[in-house]
Design an enzyme around this catalytic site. Structure first.
Site, PDB file in Angstrom:
ATOM      1  N   HIS A 126       0.818  -1.228   0.000  1.00 54.77           N
ATOM      2  CA  HIS A 126       0.000   0.000   0.000  1.00 54.77           C
ATOM      3  C   HIS A 126       0.851   1.278   0.000  1.00 54.77           C
ATOM      4  O   HIS A 126       0.316   2.371  -0.249  1.00 54.77           O
ATOM      5  CB  HIS A 126      -0.913   0.052   1.232  1.00 54.77           C
ATOM      6  CG  HIS A 126      -1.934  -1.033   1.292  1.00 54.77           C
ATOM      7  ND1 HIS A 126      -2.817  -1.275   0.270  1.00 54.77           N
ATOM      8  CD2 HIS A 126      -2.219  -1.950   2.266  1.00 54.77           C
ATOM      9  CE1 HIS A 126      -3.605  -2.298   0.607  1.00 54.77           C
ATOM     10  NE2 HIS A 126      -3.254  -2.724   1.810  1.00 54.77           N
ATOM     11  N   ASP A 163      -2.622 -10.807  -1.986  1.00 55.95           N
ATOM     12  CA  ASP A 163      -3.134 -10.258  -0.726  1.00 55.95           C
ATOM     13  C   ASP A 163      -4.599  -9.864  -0.953  1.00 55.95           C
ATOM     14  O   ASP A 163      -4.977  -9.483  -2.065  1.00 55.95           O
ATOM     15  CB  ASP A 163      -2.305  -9.023  -0.340  1.00 55.95           C
ATOM     16  CG  ASP A 163      -2.663  -8.473   1.035  1.00 55.95           C
ATOM     17  OD1 ASP A 163      -1.907  -8.735   1.982  1.00 55.95           O
ATOM     18  OD2 ASP A 163      -3.684  -7.764   1.154  1.00 55.95           O
TER      19      ASP A 163
HETATM   20 ZN   LIG Z   1      -3.859  -7.195   3.062  1.00 53.09          ZN
END
Ligand SMILES: [Zn+2]
Length: 308
Positions: A126, A163
């Site tokens: 992220h 993920d």
């Molecule tokens: Zn994650």
């Protein structure tokens, strides 16, 4: 030295808080299960080096890197953004987590290893060029991909991100980089919010809450894997998050450990076809303890042929 497990004790010293899901216990659980199961008995152990400033600057802004160093606390904690907290050990942990992927890339590109798993934290996918986000400080897998392109003379790097959250940071860093093809499966709508159209270089695989193994395998098999294979990557990188696992406290995709073995086998097959088997995987999320341990072990069973 076919298979290498890269880690570092510093990665246990990133402590975002007692109630924070991205806890040192995650990595302890993973390492304990790899030991207990014997999966990595024949894997060489390598200590993760610290990433260098030059390696980070390939994907991060200098101002952001200055800020992270400046605010890193000597005592107590500092909140980089709502979900990302630094403790006194965080800067070293993040530097090891990014340095591990760089080291993994060097090992496979030089022929000293074929398969590498980086058992590190904090996660990275992220993190944006100029911002921390979602537990992530440095874009670990992106730092590794940029390093491969800059120093190993290759032209095609594939990144597979399974993920449960979208790898928005990685995607952002390579938005204008035709040498990177990223395939990304994620729960949607979910964190992070937004719409993410397919574009050259990015293959989004959206999964609805409650979907499980069948949908996950179908998305990868019908959409992403043929495109990754056709891209003929010279290196395969994996953002290996285990938060799509059944009963993960943060998400609602119902995968089993066997699904991680399956997707890893498929990705390794692509690496064997065009990348001389070169594959480097790094730990992203996964918050269901102790369930992530066996899922990571299943991933490593398929990642390298020295697994037992
Ligand atoms: Zn994650």
């Amino acid at each position: 030295m076919d298979c290498v497990l890269i880690s570092h004790p510093d990665c246990l010293e990133h402590r975002p808080g007692d109630r924070h899901p991205e806890s040192p216990a995650r990595l302890q659980t993973v390492l304990a299960e790899l030991e207990r199961s014997g999966v990595t008995r024949k894997w060489q152990r390598v200590e993760a080096p610290l990433v260098t400033r030059a390696q980070l600057e390939r994907v991060h802004n200098a101002a952001y890197l200055d800020e992270v160093e400046r605010v890193a606390p000597k005592t107590g904690s500092y909140r980089l953004e709502s979900d990302t907290v630094m403790s006194p050990g965080s800067l070293a942990a993040a530097s090891r987590a990014a340095g591990a992927v760089v080291q993994g890339v060097d090992l496979v590109m030089s022929g000293r290893a074929k398969a590498v798993f980086c058992a590190t934290r904090p996660p990275g996918h992220h993190a944006k060029p100029g911002d921390a986000m979602g537990f992530c400080i440095y874009g670990n897998v992106a730092v590794g991909a940029a390093h491969a392109l800059a120093t190993h003379g290759i032209e095609r790097v594939a990144i597979a991100d399974f993920d449960v959250h979208r790898g928005n940071g990685t995607e952002l860093m390579f938005r204008r980089e035709p040498r990177v093809l990223m395939a990304d499966s994620f729960q949607h709508p979910y964190y992070p919010r937004g719409e993410f159209p397919e574009r050259a270089g990015y293959i989004p695989l959206r999964m609805a809450a409650g979907e499980g193994s069948d949908a996950f395998r179908r998305h990868w098999k019908e959409v992403a894997l043929p495109k990754l294979r056709a891209f003929r990557p010279q290196l395969v990188l994996i953002s290996a998050g285990f938060d799509a696992l059944r009963d993960d406290p943060l998400a609602n995709i119902e995968l089993e450990a066997a699904d991680y073995r399956w997707i890893t086998h498929e990705l390794r097959d692509i690496a064997e076809a065009s990348a001389q088997g070169r594959i480097v995987s790094t730990l992203e999320g996964g918050y269901g303890l102790p369930a992530i341990g066996p899922a990571v072990a299943a991933h490593l069973m398929a990642l390298g042929d020295c697994s037992v």
